[in-house]
Design a protein around this motif. Structure first.
Motif, PDB file in Angstrom:
ATOM      1  N   UNK A  87     -42.756 -14.957  23.656  1.00  0.00           N
ATOM      2  CA  UNK A  87     -42.369 -15.709  22.453  1.00  0.00           C
ATOM      3  C   UNK A  87     -43.610 -16.054  21.637  1.00  0.00           C
ATOM      4  N   UNK A  88     -44.696 -16.396  22.321  1.00  0.00           N
ATOM      5  CA  UNK A  88     -45.941 -16.690  21.624  1.00  0.00           C
ATOM      6  C   UNK A  88     -46.488 -15.475  20.895  1.00  0.00           C
ATOM      7  N   UNK A  89     -46.353 -14.305  21.514  1.00  0.00           N
ATOM      8  CA  UNK A  89     -46.818 -13.071  20.874  1.00  0.00           C
ATOM      9  C   UNK A  89     -45.985 -12.743  19.638  1.00  0.00           C
ATOM     10  N   UNK A  90     -44.681 -13.027  19.720  1.00  0.00           N
ATOM     11  CA  UNK A  90     -43.771 -12.704  18.620  1.00  0.00           C
ATOM     12  C   UNK A  90     -43.703 -13.794  17.553  1.00  0.00           C
ATOM     13  N   UNK A  91     -44.338 -14.931  17.819  1.00  0.00           N
ATOM     14  CA  UNK A  91     -44.249 -16.080  16.911  1.00  0.00           C
ATOM     15  C   UNK A  91     -44.799 -15.737  15.531  1.00  0.00           C
ATOM     16  N   UNK A  92     -44.097 -16.204  14.537  1.00  0.00           N
ATOM     17  CA  UNK A  92     -44.510 -15.986  13.148  1.00  0.00           C
ATOM     18  C   UNK A  92     -44.670 -17.338  12.467  1.00  0.00           C
ATOM     19  N   UNK A 151     -44.367 -17.902   9.478  1.00  0.00           N
ATOM     20  CA  UNK A 151     -43.331 -17.979   8.456  1.00  0.00           C
ATOM     21  C   UNK A 151     -41.950 -18.231   9.060  1.00  0.00           C
ATOM     22  N   UNK A 152     -41.635 -17.493  10.130  1.00  0.00           N
ATOM     23  CA  UNK A 152     -40.283 -17.538  10.680  1.00  0.00           C
ATOM     24  C   UNK A 152     -40.154 -18.270  12.010  1.00  0.00           C
ATOM     25  N   UNK A 153     -41.262 -18.632  12.632  1.00  0.00           N
ATOM     26  CA  UNK A 153     -41.215 -19.348  13.903  1.00  0.00           C
ATOM     27  C   UNK A 153     -40.866 -18.446  15.072  1.00  0.00           C
ATOM     28  N   UNK A 154     -40.180 -19.009  16.042  1.00  0.00           N
ATOM     29  CA  UNK A 154     -39.767 -18.271  17.240  1.00  0.00           C
ATOM     30  C   UNK A 154     -38.550 -17.423  16.891  1.00  0.00           C
ATOM     31  N   UNK A 155     -38.536 -16.183  17.339  1.00  0.00           N
ATOM     32  CA  UNK A 155     -37.398 -15.318  17.052  1.00  0.00           C
ATOM     33  C   UNK A 155     -36.149 -15.842  17.756  1.00  0.00           C
ATOM     34  N   UNK A 156     -35.005 -15.516  17.228  1.00  0.00           N
ATOM     35  CA  UNK A 156     -33.740 -15.948  17.833  1.00  0.00           C
ATOM     36  C   UNK A 156     -33.625 -15.422  19.263  1.00  0.00           C
ATOM     37  N   UNK A 157     -34.018 -14.170  19.455  1.00  0.00           N
ATOM     38  CA  UNK A 157     -33.950 -13.562  20.791  1.00  0.00           C
ATOM     39  C   UNK A 157     -34.802 -14.342  21.792  1.00  0.00           C
ATOM     40  N   UNK A 158     -36.045 -14.661  21.403  1.00  0.00           N
ATOM     41  CA  UNK A 158     -36.928 -15.420  22.290  1.00  0.00           C
ATOM     42  C   UNK A 158     -36.399 -16.835  22.514  1.00  0.00           C
ATOM     43  N   UNK A 159     -35.916 -17.461  21.471  1.00  0.00           N
ATOM     44  CA  UNK A 159     -35.371 -18.813  21.592  1.00  0.00           C
ATOM     45  C   UNK A 159     -34.161 -18.839  22.523  1.00  0.00           C
ATOM     46  N   UNK A 160     -33.279 -17.853  22.380  1.00  0.00           N
ATOM     47  CA  UNK A 160     -32.105 -17.782  23.252  1.00  0.00           C
ATOM     48  C   UNK A 160     -32.533 -17.618  24.706  1.00  0.00           C
ATOM     49  N   UNK A 161     -33.521 -16.772  24.948  1.00  0.00           N
ATOM     50  CA  UNK A 161     -33.997 -16.540  26.314  1.00  0.00           C
ATOM     51  C   UNK A 161     -34.623 -17.802  26.898  1.00  0.00           C
ATOM     52  N   UNK A 162     -35.425 -18.489  26.122  1.00  0.00           N
ATOM     53  CA  UNK A 162     -36.097 -19.699  26.610  1.00  0.00           C
ATOM     54  C   UNK A 162     -35.150 -20.882  26.738  1.00  0.00           C
ATOM     55  N   UNK A 163     -34.007 -20.810  26.103  1.00  0.00           N
ATOM     56  CA  UNK A 163     -33.025 -21.893  26.175  1.00  0.00           C
ATOM     57  C   UNK A 163     -32.124 -21.787  27.392  1.00  0.00           C
ATOM     58  N   UNK A 164     -32.181 -20.669  28.090  1.00  0.00           N
ATOM     59  CA  UNK A 164     -31.336 -20.490  29.273  1.00  0.00           C
ATOM     60  C   UNK A 164     -31.836 -21.371  30.409  1.00  0.00           C
ATOM     61  N   UNK A 165     -30.900 -21.891  31.174  1.00  0.00           N
ATOM     62  CA  UNK A 165     -31.271 -22.666  32.345  1.00  0.00           C
ATOM     63  C   UNK A 165     -31.716 -21.731  33.453  1.00  0.00           C
ATOM     64  N   UNK A 166     -32.593 -22.215  34.318  1.00  0.00           N
ATOM     65  CA  UNK A 166     -33.038 -21.422  35.465  1.00  0.00           C
ATOM     66  C   UNK A 166     -31.869 -21.163  36.419  1.00  0.00           C
ATOM     67  N   UNK A 167     -31.165 -22.221  36.736  1.00  0.00           N
ATOM     68  CA  UNK A 167     -30.038 -22.161  37.659  1.00  0.00           C
ATOM     69  C   UNK A 167     -28.797 -22.691  36.956  1.00  0.00           C
ATOM     70  N   UNK A 219     -40.621 -15.410  35.526  1.00  0.00           N
ATOM     71  CA  UNK A 219     -39.903 -14.737  34.433  1.00  0.00           C
ATOM     72  C   UNK A 219     -39.835 -15.631  33.202  1.00  0.00           C
ATOM     73  N   UNK A 220     -39.632 -16.937  33.403  1.00  0.00           N
ATOM     74  CA  UNK A 220     -39.582 -17.866  32.278  1.00  0.00           C
ATOM     75  C   UNK A 220     -40.934 -17.923  31.568  1.00  0.00           C
ATOM     76  N   UNK A 221     -42.003 -18.028  32.341  1.00  0.00           N
ATOM     77  CA  UNK A 221     -43.335 -18.114  31.743  1.00  0.00           C
ATOM     78  C   UNK A 221     -43.699 -16.826  31.012  1.00  0.00           C
ATOM     79  N   UNK A 222     -43.248 -15.692  31.522  1.00  0.00           N
ATOM     80  CA  UNK A 222     -43.458 -14.425  30.817  1.00  0.00           C
ATOM     81  C   UNK A 222     -42.692 -14.428  29.496  1.00  0.00           C
ATOM     82  N   UNK A 223     -41.476 -14.963  29.509  1.00  0.00           N
ATOM     83  CA  UNK A 223     -40.684 -15.053  28.273  1.00  0.00           C
ATOM     84  C   UNK A 223     -41.374 -15.977  27.270  1.00  0.00           C
TER      85      UNK A 223
END
Length: 90
Positions: free
Chosen positions: A43-48, A50-66, A35-39
């Protein structure tokens, strides 16, 4: 690594840090890692440029696994995480 990216690209380089990456080698956490690798892929698909990683993608990738307590207990029970040389920073 973070400082190198900062020197090379300033604030124009987004950085993602996976603090529980030791779980990547654990089969029993395969679904969580997948699930993390899919996120990350999303994030790579949504990357801009100009704007970088979206807040939504960044928040998701910042979550701990456990949650921290469970990660700590698992690492105590499976101490190979702690003794594998490829996980050491020195």
């Amino acid at each position: 690594m973070d400082e190198t990216l900062r020197i090379l690209f300033g604030d124009k380089a987004d950085r993602i840090f996976c603090t529980q990456g030791t779980l990547f080698d654990e089969e029993r956490f395969e679904k969580i890692v997948k699930r993390y690798l899919e996120a990350a892929k999303n994030a790579g698909k949504n990357y801009s440029l100009k704007d970088g990683i979206t807040k939504k993608d960044n928040d998701r990738l910042s979550q701990q696994f456990l949650i921290e307590e469970l990660y700590y207990e698992e690492s105590k029970r499976n101490n190979k995480w702690l003794i594998r040389k490829d996980y050491l920073n020195f």
